[in-house]
Design an enzyme around this catalytic site. Sequence first.
Site, PDB file in Angstrom:
ATOM      1  N   VAL A   1      -7.601  -1.486   8.679  1.00  0.00           N
ATOM      2  CA  VAL A   1      -6.372  -0.698   8.784  1.00  0.00           C
ATOM      3  C   VAL A   1      -5.240  -1.395   8.048  1.00  0.00           C
ATOM      4  CG1 VAL A   1      -4.727   0.364  10.361  1.00  0.00           C
ATOM      5  CG2 VAL A   1      -7.143   0.246  10.987  1.00  0.00           C
ATOM      6  N   TYR A   2      -5.060  -2.670   8.327  1.00  0.00           N
ATOM      7  CA  TYR A   2      -3.997  -3.435   7.672  1.00  0.00           C
ATOM      8  C   TYR A   2      -4.209  -3.463   6.159  1.00  0.00           C
ATOM      9  CZ  TYR A   2      -1.091  -7.425   6.324  1.00  0.00           C
ATOM     10  OH  TYR A   2      -0.168  -8.229   5.710  1.00  0.00           O
ATOM     11  N   ALA A   3      -5.435  -3.771   5.736  1.00  0.00           N
ATOM     12  CA  ALA A   3      -5.714  -3.846   4.303  1.00  0.00           C
ATOM     13  C   ALA A   3      -5.453  -2.506   3.629  1.00  0.00           C
ATOM     14  CB  ALA A   3      -7.157  -4.296   4.064  1.00  0.00           C
TER      15      ALA A   3
ATOM     16  N   SER B   1      -3.251  -0.285   4.457  1.00  0.00           N
ATOM     17  CA  SER B   1      -1.806  -0.088   4.313  1.00  0.00           C
ATOM     18  C   SER B   1      -1.280  -0.849   3.102  1.00  0.00           C
ATOM     19  CB  SER B   1      -1.071  -0.528   5.588  1.00  0.00           C
ATOM     20  OG  SER B   1      -1.006  -1.936   5.721  1.00  0.00           O
ATOM     21  N   LYS B   2      -1.826  -2.019   2.848  1.00  0.00           N
ATOM     22  CA  LYS B   2      -1.351  -2.819   1.726  1.00  0.00           C
ATOM     23  C   LYS B   2      -1.924  -2.323   0.400  1.00  0.00           C
ATOM     24  CE  LYS B   2       1.289  -5.399   4.197  1.00  0.00           C
ATOM     25  NZ  LYS B   2       2.757  -5.241   4.111  1.00  0.00           N
TER      26      LYS B   2
END
Length: 242
Positions: free
Chosen positions: A152-154, A156-157
């Site tokens: 999820v974090y990756a 977003s980036k």
Amino acid sequence: MGSKLAGKVAAVTGAASGIGLASAEAMLAAGARVVMVDRDEGALSGLCSRHGDAVIPLMIDLLDPSDCATLLPRILETAGQLDIFHANAGTYVGGDLVDADVSAIDWMLNLNVNVVMKNVHDVLPHMIARGTGDIIVTSSLAAHFPTPWEPVYASSKWAINCFVQTVRRQVFKHGIRVGSISPGPVVTALLADWPAEKLQEARDSGSLLEAGEVAEVVMFMLTRPRGMTIRDVVMMPTNFDL
């Protein structure tokens, strides 16, 4: 750093701690006035006491759409102009997707992606009218590597990496530079859940960056000749192994 940014007004989101604080303090040291944007009123008050009139505190909850929309008007009301915008505020969700809290996913994507896009959208007309400006977005090493433990974090980036590259191509004709910093693991509040011994071990082994080291790269980007844009800097600890 002296007066490299003398006469400039910068605004940094998520400025009360971590990379945002280090970036803001580096710009202050270079002679800029800095609008420090955060929702932590107490931390902002303490920073004003430490740095004096060069700091302009701005308490905003960026996840509140109506509050978020006041960003540029309030910057202009208090500082009169905006030369540098560092879109830094963000959060982290890691682990297996199947275990993730869907409300945490919404919260993170709103802050890491939607808020960044809205903030940049809002500051661009002012910079276009002035024919100059710098926008820097805090991205991540995760924007360049499909990190299996943080889908999820990756994601977003990766979205932000695309956003930076495409917006840059739309606005360079207006004298505006757009770039991102993509650090590997940095000692910030995002590592707050690490056991103390693990954090110290990682520091001792040289596998973590300090926020101040990221701020040095931000300053490098801001102080290049206007004819040069540093679109993205990937920085990682020398001993970091993907």
